[in-house]
Design a protein around this motif. Sequence first.
Motif, PDB file in Angstrom:
ATOM      1  N   TYR A  48      20.927   2.660  -0.637  1.00  0.00           N
ATOM      2  CA  TYR A  48      19.822   2.767  -1.587  1.00  0.00           C
ATOM      3  C   TYR A  48      19.241   1.404  -1.956  1.00  0.00           C
ATOM      4  O   TYR A  48      18.024   1.243  -2.026  1.00  0.00           O
ATOM      5  N   GLY A  49      20.100   0.430  -2.183  1.00  0.00           N
ATOM      6  CA  GLY A  49      19.628  -0.912  -2.543  1.00  0.00           C
ATOM      7  C   GLY A  49      18.751  -1.517  -1.454  1.00  0.00           C
ATOM      8  O   GLY A  49      17.700  -2.108  -1.738  1.00  0.00           O
ATOM      9  N   ALA A  50      19.151  -1.374  -0.211  1.00  0.00           N
ATOM     10  CA  ALA A  50      18.362  -1.904   0.897  1.00  0.00           C
ATOM     11  C   ALA A  50      17.030  -1.166   1.012  1.00  0.00           C
ATOM     12  O   ALA A  50      15.992  -1.777   1.305  1.00  0.00           O
ATOM     13  N   ALA A  51      17.045   0.142   0.766  1.00  0.00           N
ATOM     14  CA  ALA A  51      15.801   0.912   0.803  1.00  0.00           C
ATOM     15  C   ALA A  51      14.843   0.429  -0.284  1.00  0.00           C
ATOM     16  O   ALA A  51      13.642   0.304  -0.060  1.00  0.00           O
ATOM     17  N   LEU A  52      15.373   0.143  -1.464  1.00  0.00           N
ATOM     18  CA  LEU A  52      14.527  -0.382  -2.538  1.00  0.00           C
ATOM     19  C   LEU A  52      13.979  -1.760  -2.186  1.00  0.00           C
ATOM     20  O   LEU A  52      12.806  -2.049  -2.440  1.00  0.00           O
ATOM     21  N   LYS A  53      14.802  -2.608  -1.604  1.00  0.00           N
ATOM     22  CA  LYS A  53      14.321  -3.928  -1.178  1.00  0.00           C
ATOM     23  C   LYS A  53      13.195  -3.795  -0.163  1.00  0.00           C
ATOM     24  O   LYS A  53      12.200  -4.521  -0.223  1.00  0.00           O
ATOM     25  N   THR A  54      13.341  -2.869   0.763  1.00  0.00           N
ATOM     26  CA  THR A  54      12.297  -2.622   1.750  1.00  0.00           C
ATOM     27  C   THR A  54      11.009  -2.167   1.054  1.00  0.00           C
ATOM     28  O   THR A  54       9.910  -2.618   1.395  1.00  0.00           O
ATOM     29  N   ALA A  55      11.140  -1.282   0.085  1.00  0.00           N
ATOM     30  CA  ALA A  55       9.969  -0.789  -0.640  1.00  0.00           C
ATOM     31  C   ALA A  55       9.275  -1.916  -1.402  1.00  0.00           C
ATOM     32  O   ALA A  55       8.042  -2.033  -1.364  1.00  0.00           O
ATOM     33  N   PHE A  56      10.037  -2.754  -2.078  1.00  0.00           N
ATOM     34  CA  PHE A  56       9.439  -3.878  -2.812  1.00  0.00           C
ATOM     35  C   PHE A  56       8.759  -4.856  -1.864  1.00  0.00           C
ATOM     36  O   PHE A  56       7.662  -5.340  -2.141  1.00  0.00           O
ATOM     37  N   GLN A  57       9.377  -5.123  -0.723  1.00  0.00           N
ATOM     38  CA  GLN A  57       8.770  -6.043   0.240  1.00  0.00           C
ATOM     39  C   GLN A  57       7.473  -5.453   0.798  1.00  0.00           C
ATOM     40  O   GLN A  57       6.485  -6.163   0.976  1.00  0.00           O
ATOM     41  N   TYR A  58       7.473  -4.164   1.058  1.00  0.00           N
ATOM     42  CA  TYR A  58       6.268  -3.488   1.526  1.00  0.00           C
ATOM     43  C   TYR A  58       5.153  -3.630   0.491  1.00  0.00           C
ATOM     44  O   TYR A  58       4.007  -3.941   0.832  1.00  0.00           O
ATOM     45  N   ALA A  59       5.474  -3.381  -0.782  1.00  0.00           N
ATOM     46  CA  ALA A  59       4.471  -3.481  -1.849  1.00  0.00           C
ATOM     47  C   ALA A  59       3.900  -4.896  -1.936  1.00  0.00           C
ATOM     48  O   ALA A  59       2.692  -5.076  -2.099  1.00  0.00           O
ATOM     49  N   ILE A  60       4.752  -5.885  -1.798  1.00  0.00           N
ATOM     50  CA  ILE A  60       4.298  -7.280  -1.818  1.00  0.00           C
ATOM     51  C   ILE A  60       3.415  -7.560  -0.607  1.00  0.00           C
ATOM     52  O   ILE A  60       2.318  -8.106  -0.736  1.00  0.00           O
ATOM     53  N   ASP A  61       3.869  -7.169   0.561  1.00  0.00           N
ATOM     54  CA  ASP A  61       3.123  -7.435   1.803  1.00  0.00           C
ATOM     55  C   ASP A  61       1.756  -6.750   1.815  1.00  0.00           C
ATOM     56  O   ASP A  61       0.815  -7.262   2.405  1.00  0.00           O
ATOM     57  N   GLN A  62       1.659  -5.595   1.178  1.00  0.00           N
ATOM     58  CA  GLN A  62       0.403  -4.836   1.163  1.00  0.00           C
ATOM     59  C   GLN A  62      -0.449  -5.138  -0.085  1.00  0.00           C
ATOM     60  O   GLN A  62      -1.453  -4.456  -0.325  1.00  0.00           O
ATOM     61  N   ASP A  63      -0.027  -6.105  -0.875  1.00  0.00           N
ATOM     62  CA  ASP A  63      -0.770  -6.529  -2.076  1.00  0.00           C
ATOM     63  C   ASP A  63      -0.931  -5.431  -3.125  1.00  0.00           C
ATOM     64  O   ASP A  63      -1.958  -5.355  -3.803  1.00  0.00           O
ATOM     65  N   PHE A  64       0.080  -4.583  -3.262  1.00  0.00           N
ATOM     66  CA  PHE A  64       0.066  -3.617  -4.369  1.00  0.00           C
ATOM     67  C   PHE A  64       0.455  -4.340  -5.642  1.00  0.00           C
ATOM     68  O   PHE A  64       1.129  -5.361  -5.616  1.00  0.00           O
ATOM     69  N   GLU A  65       0.019  -3.779  -6.776  1.00  0.00           N
ATOM     70  CA  GLU A  65       0.312  -4.402  -8.069  1.00  0.00           C
ATOM     71  C   GLU A  65       1.769  -4.246  -8.452  1.00  0.00           C
ATOM     72  O   GLU A  65       2.412  -3.309  -8.139  1.00  0.00           O
TER      73      GLU A  65
END
Length: 83
Positions: A66-83
């Motif tokens: 779960y922790g790695a999945a959350l890290k992936t999600a946060f990195q995706y949000a950063i890479d895609q310029d989400f707020e």
Amino acid sequence: MTNSKNWVAALPVFNEESYVDQVLGEVSKYAPNILVVDDGSTDKTPDRLLDWDQVDVVRHETNLGYGAALKTAFQYAIDQDFE
């Protein structure tokens, strides 16, 4: 919460073939952008996700937790310029 449409709902999943369609149906009513992080599912979850064109999917080849999945999600949000 901001009224901006520049945010993403991130859903980590692992072997959720029985529930993923129902959950995405509900989330899609409220979220302008949806990311599913498939954390190495071995059931038919990846096949179910193919039916959701409006959902972005990042897949871990193996279950990383779960922790790695959350890290992936946060990195995706950063890479895609989400707020």
